[in-house]
Structure formats: C-alpha cells, structure tokens
Design a protein around this motif. Structure first.
Motif, short mmCIF file in Angstrom:
data_model
loop_
_atom_site.label_atom_id
_atom_site.label_comp_id
_atom_site.label_asym_id
_atom_site.label_seq_id
_atom_site.Cartn_x
_atom_site.Cartn_y
_atom_site.Cartn_z
N LEU A 331 0.83 -1.21 0.00
CA LEU A 331 0.00 0.00 0.00
C LEU A 331 0.87 1.26 0.00
N ALA A 332 1.97 1.21 0.75
CA ALA A 332 2.85 2.38 0.80
C ALA A 332 3.39 2.68 -0.59
N ARG A 333 3.77 1.61 -1.33
CA ARG A 333 4.27 1.82 -2.69
C ARG A 333 3.21 2.47 -3.57
N THR A 334 1.95 2.05 -3.41
CA THR A 334 0.87 2.61 -4.23
C THR A 334 0.68 4.09 -3.89
N VAL A 335 0.58 4.40 -2.59
CA VAL A 335 0.28 5.79 -2.21
C VAL A 335 1.45 6.69 -2.57
N LEU A 336 2.66 6.32 -2.14
CA LEU A 336 3.81 7.19 -2.39
C LEU A 336 4.10 7.28 -3.88
N GLY A 337 3.93 6.15 -4.58
CA GLY A 337 4.24 6.11 -6.01
C GLY A 337 3.24 6.89 -6.86
N GLY A 338 2.15 7.37 -6.26
CA GLY A 338 1.12 8.06 -7.03
C GLY A 338 1.50 9.49 -7.41
N ALA A 339 2.64 9.97 -6.94
CA ALA A 339 3.05 11.35 -7.26
C ALA A 339 4.53 11.34 -7.66
N PRO A 340 4.93 12.26 -8.54
CA PRO A 340 6.36 12.35 -8.84
C PRO A 340 7.12 12.73 -7.57
N ALA A 341 8.14 11.96 -7.24
CA ALA A 341 8.83 12.22 -5.97
C ALA A 341 10.24 11.64 -6.01
N ILE A 342 11.07 12.11 -5.11
CA ILE A 342 12.39 11.51 -4.91
C ILE A 342 12.53 11.07 -3.46
N TYR A 343 13.41 10.10 -3.27
CA TYR A 343 13.55 9.44 -1.97
C TYR A 343 15.01 9.51 -1.54
N LEU A 344 15.26 10.20 -0.43
CA LEU A 344 16.64 10.35 0.04
C LEU A 344 16.89 9.34 1.17
N THR A 345 18.04 8.71 1.10
CA THR A 345 18.41 7.72 2.11
C THR A 345 19.76 8.10 2.70
N ALA A 346 19.83 8.18 4.02
CA ALA A 346 21.12 8.47 4.67
C ALA A 346 21.65 7.17 5.26
N THR A 347 22.91 6.90 4.97
CA THR A 347 23.52 5.67 5.53
C THR A 347 24.85 6.00 6.19
N ASP A 348 25.20 5.23 7.24
CA ASP A 348 26.55 5.29 7.78
C ASP A 348 27.12 3.87 7.72
N ALA A 349 28.22 3.61 8.39
CA ALA A 349 28.85 2.29 8.29
C ALA A 349 27.94 1.18 8.79
N THR A 350 26.93 1.51 9.60
CA THR A 350 26.04 0.46 10.13
C THR A 350 24.84 0.22 9.23
N GLY A 351 24.61 1.07 8.24
CA GLY A 351 23.44 0.91 7.37
C GLY A 351 22.58 2.17 7.36
N LEU A 352 21.27 1.96 7.11
CA LEU A 352 20.37 3.11 6.95
C LEU A 352 20.15 3.84 8.30
N VAL A 353 20.31 5.16 8.28
CA VAL A 353 20.10 5.93 9.52
C VAL A 353 19.06 7.05 9.35
N GLY A 354 18.56 7.27 8.14
CA GLY A 354 17.55 8.31 7.99
C GLY A 354 16.94 8.30 6.61
N VAL A 355 15.67 8.76 6.53
CA VAL A 355 15.00 8.86 5.23
C VAL A 355 14.18 10.15 5.16
N ILE A 356 13.94 10.59 3.93
CA ILE A 356 12.99 11.71 3.69
C ILE A 356 12.50 11.59 2.25
#
Ligand code: COA
Length: 433
Positions: A331-356
């Motif tokens: 459902l998240a893919r359907t709702v978020l994918g319904g608009a043009p958008a970009i997805y930022l991912t912050a990672t450090d040596a341990t992996g993902l630490v933030g999203v927007i």
C-alpha cells in the motif's frame, strides 16, 4: 535546546507563569517592583481567563521530556495571545491576533525557549484563522527584536504608539500562502478517490490518515446526508470515517462532526517556505559510526519503506494496512508512487540511519516521511536531510516548499522553524470508529 514543550497553561502552571513573567521583566529592569504593571504581569489567572496563556515546560531534571507527564514539568517561559476585540488586545486590528507578555525565566535563557513560544503562537494564530499577528516592543528589548525579525516579523513604524517616556514599536507577521488541500493531496494521492457531492473520499486500505480521509471541499446541499454516505462507504471498506477539517471545509463542519461523535485524532500544521534565496548547506554529518552518505532515488527501496513505515505509517494504519508488513509495504508503494517524488536515504557504516521524501506538484516541493534512527538523533542529521531535500527540490525547479507536522511534535517543529518554515494552515483529523 532541551526537550521543552509548549502547551496552554493548566492548573498550577498558571500561577507559575504569572510569577515568572514578573520575575523576567524585573530582571531586565523593564518594570520596577512597585509598579502596578508588575502586578498585571503577575496576574496570569486573569490572562488565562480572558486570553490564551501558553507556557513552555521542561522536565525538572535532565532528560528529553519525551515521557514526562505535563504536570511534572516546570514552567520556564510564557506568552499571552489576545485576539482582536478581547481585553488584552491593545493594538490589534480586526482579524489580527496580538502577542503579549513574552517572558523566559532568566536561568532558562539562550536555549531557544522564546523562539519555541513565539513560533507556537504563530501556529496558534494561523489555526484560529488570524490574518496577521501583531506585537509591540520597546527598543530596550533587543534580544526579542532579533527573534521577531528572524521569525519573519516586519516593523510597521506608522503603528508605533506610547507616550513621552515610552515608545512602543509595532511589528507584524503575515502568514504565507498555504498550498491548499488539492496540492497537498496531489503529493500524497489516495489509491482510490470517490466523489461524494464534491467531497473527495480517499481510500487506500487504511495506510495513513492522509490517504484514507475525506477532503470536504465546499458545501454540499445537505451536509448530514453527505456524511451518511461517506460513513457508509468507509464502513463497506472496514475502515473508520476520517474527515480532514481544513480551510476548504464548510463552516460549522467541526461542530457537526463533534455532535456525531467524531473525535479529534490529530492536529497538523502546514509549514511553508520560499526556496528563492535558499542556500544549500555544504559540509557533512557524522554519527557515532562515522560519516553519513546521502543517496537520491526516484523510487523507494524496501529498506527505505521499512524505515519510514516502521516508524510512522503503521501507527495510524487501519483495515488492510494494519494486517501484515507485506500489505503495508504494498500500500505504501501505491500511495507514495502516485506522485512524482524523490527518496533520500542516509547511511553510515552500520546501514540506513535516515529517510525523507520530496514530492512535486505545481511549483511546490512537499517534504514528508522524515525519520532519523533513534541512535543517530541529535547530531544534525534531521536538519541535514531536510536541507538536502530542499536543495534537490530547488534544483528540480520548485519555488516553494511545504510540509505537515503534528502540532504537538515539538522536536520537528523546532527543526523546521530554524530552517525558515512558517505556518500557513492548520487542519484537524476527526474520526468516528
Ligand atoms: C524529528 C527528527 C527527524 C529529528 O532528527 P534529528 O536528527 O535528531 O534532528 P537534528 O539533530 O538535526 O536536530 C535539529 C534541530 O531540531 C530540534 N530538535 C531535534 N530533536 C529535538 C528534541 N528531541 N527536542 C527538541 N528539539 C529537537 C532542535 O532544534 C535541533 O537543533 P539543535 O540540536 O541545534 O538544538 C527525529 O526526532 C525523528 O525521526 N522523529 C520521529 C519522526 C518525526 O517526528 N518526523 C518528523 C515528521 S514531520
């Protein structure tokens, strides 16, 4: 800044706020102890009755305040809000709300408490539909004047007032234009929209209130009948009826919903900033595990969705979305994918630490889904991700940015205020189960 929160004063906080106001003004020699104005400053009981008395509260010891009950907290600042025509309004004109008697305890200064109070006052003014906020200051109140300027107040010398010994300078703040319900919904479109008498009923399997609520655009011939039909529709889907009471809604809808046992589930502020003159931030952020890298994609990865939906979406999910992680992700893919958008991912040596997420509609970029992993908080990553998203938005041609933040989310509110966001609208979700 410590974990301060701003609330309407209740119980013993009222008297504490009065004592604090007098103490703050005396400390700065703005009044003399024997002055009758000192008594007026101390009389917060009357302010709480005849105006709105806000207080900034902090935990008695250290800690971030997240789990403290409001009645255990200590008052460290206060401000009074007086709409035009009420007893504490001195210079307000029709439509304006006046901010008065801002005070921070001397020992709590230089920690951003006044900024928190004034920005809460602006959000409250917008929530009440004020067309402008007005206040008077003395030249000697230098710190306060810098703050007002930073928050977007402008001096209006033609409205200055006073008498021979006292010259009060008037400053006003005007809310920016809001994106409006249609632009907002274009950046977070429901999986399915059913038109009921001009109202847009969002249906998305329960994932997020935003995509599973009614946008009550305009006044149908019989609001009660329209509500009956909306409720039937949600019942068929096994979902509660949720109505977004916003500026576009018909007058009186909030009262009508309250009578039909709809409860207020959340209050959100729409914050806005122009991107003209936005200075992208250079430099880097580090977590305990080392430097952070930010990547930008035009689709959310499973990991991105899990980071966001684990923290937020499931909290409000009902119906299908509440059942399994797989359904929720689909459902998240359907709702978020319904608009043009970009997805930022912050990672450090341990992996993902933030999203927007940054989504686009007209000349707006809409920021959403900001989450920083618990272990990586308070290191500037939330600010960094927001700035990066604004920068990416500006590079893709957006002229203005907006986002929605729950009125009670003090941490995020402080972050966005510091980045120049200003309140443009408040809406409320009312829900009937
Ligand atoms: C809000 C959130 C993203 C902040 O992330 P963060 O990386 O800790 O934030 P930063 O370190 O960049 O903080 C920037 C500013 O935000 C404010 N802030 C952040 N956390 C705060 C807190 N717990 N209490 C008060 N202010 C806070 C401060 O003004 C801070 O500046 P300072 O550190 O110079 O005082 C994070 O707490 C989070 O993920 N919360 C849950 C999800 C959420 O609320 N998202 C926002 C939805 S609109």
């Amino acid at each position: 800044m410590s974990g301060a929160v701003v609330r309407v004063a209740a119980g013993p906080q009222v008297a504490d706020a009065g004592a604090l106001t007098a103490e703050a003004y005396l400390a700065d020699r703005l009044v003399d102890a024997g002055d009758s104005y000192a008594d007026e400053l101390r009389d917060a009981e009357r302010r709480a009755r005849e105006a709105t008395l806000l207080v900034a509260l902090v935990p008695p010891g250290e800690g971030d305040g997240a789990n403290d009950r409001d009645d255990d907290l200590v008052v460290v600042g206060t401000v009074t809000l007086a709409p035009y025509g009420t007893s504490y309004a001195e210079v307000a004109e029709p439509g304006e709300l006046e901010v008065r008697m801002l005070a921070v305890a001397p020992e709590a200064r230089r920690r951003g408490i006044a900024e928190l109070l004034v920005s809460a006052a602006l959000r409250e003014a917008v929530a009440r539909g004020a067309t402008r906020v007005v206040l008077s200051t003395l030249d000697s109140m230098q710190a306060a004047q810098r703050l007002y300027q930073r928050l977007g107040f402008l001096a209006v010398p033609e409205r200055d007032w006073g008498h021979v010994e006292v010259h009060l300078r008037v400053h006003t703040w005007t809310p920016p234009d809001a994106p409006g319900a249609l632009v907002e919904s274009a950046t977070w479109p429901p999986a399915r929209v059913v038109d009921v008498d001009g109202w847009r009923v969002g249906l998305s399997g329960g994932l997020t209130r935003r995509a599973n609520s009614v946008l009550p655009l305009g006044t149908p011939p019989d609001v009660t009948e329209t509500l009956d039909r909306v409720e039937k529709l949600y019942a068929q889907e096994g979902q509660p009826s949720i109505v977004r009471v916003c500026r576009a809604a018909p007058r009186g809808l909030d009262d009508l919903l309250a009578l039909r046992d709809y409860e207020v589930m959340s209050r959100a502020d729409v914050l806005v900033r122009e991107l003209d003159g936005f200075e992208p931030r250079h430099g880097a952020v580090r977590t305990a595990a080392g430097p952070v890298r930010v990547s930008v994609a035009d689709k959310p990865s499973d990991e991105w969705l899990a980071a966001w939906s684990g923290s937020k979406a499931r909290l409000h999910a009902t119906g299908a979305a509440a059942e399994t992680d797989d359904t929720s992700l689909r459902l998240a893919r359907t709702v978020l994918g319904g608009a043009p958008a970009i997805y930022l991912t912050a990672t450090d040596a341990t992996g993902l630490v933030g999203v927007i997420r940054a989504a686009f509609a007209e000349d707006w970029v809409a920021l959403s889904c900001l989450v920083v992993a618990h272990g990586a908080r308070r290191r500037g990553l939330g600010r960094f991700l927001t700035q990066r998203a604004l920068d990416e938005g500006a590079q893709r041609g957006a002229g203005r940015a907006f986002l929605q933040v729950e009125a009670e989310n003090t941490a995020a509110g402080a972050l966005y205020t510091a980045l120049g966001f200003q309140p443009a609208e408040r809406y409320v979700y009312r829900e009937r189960r």
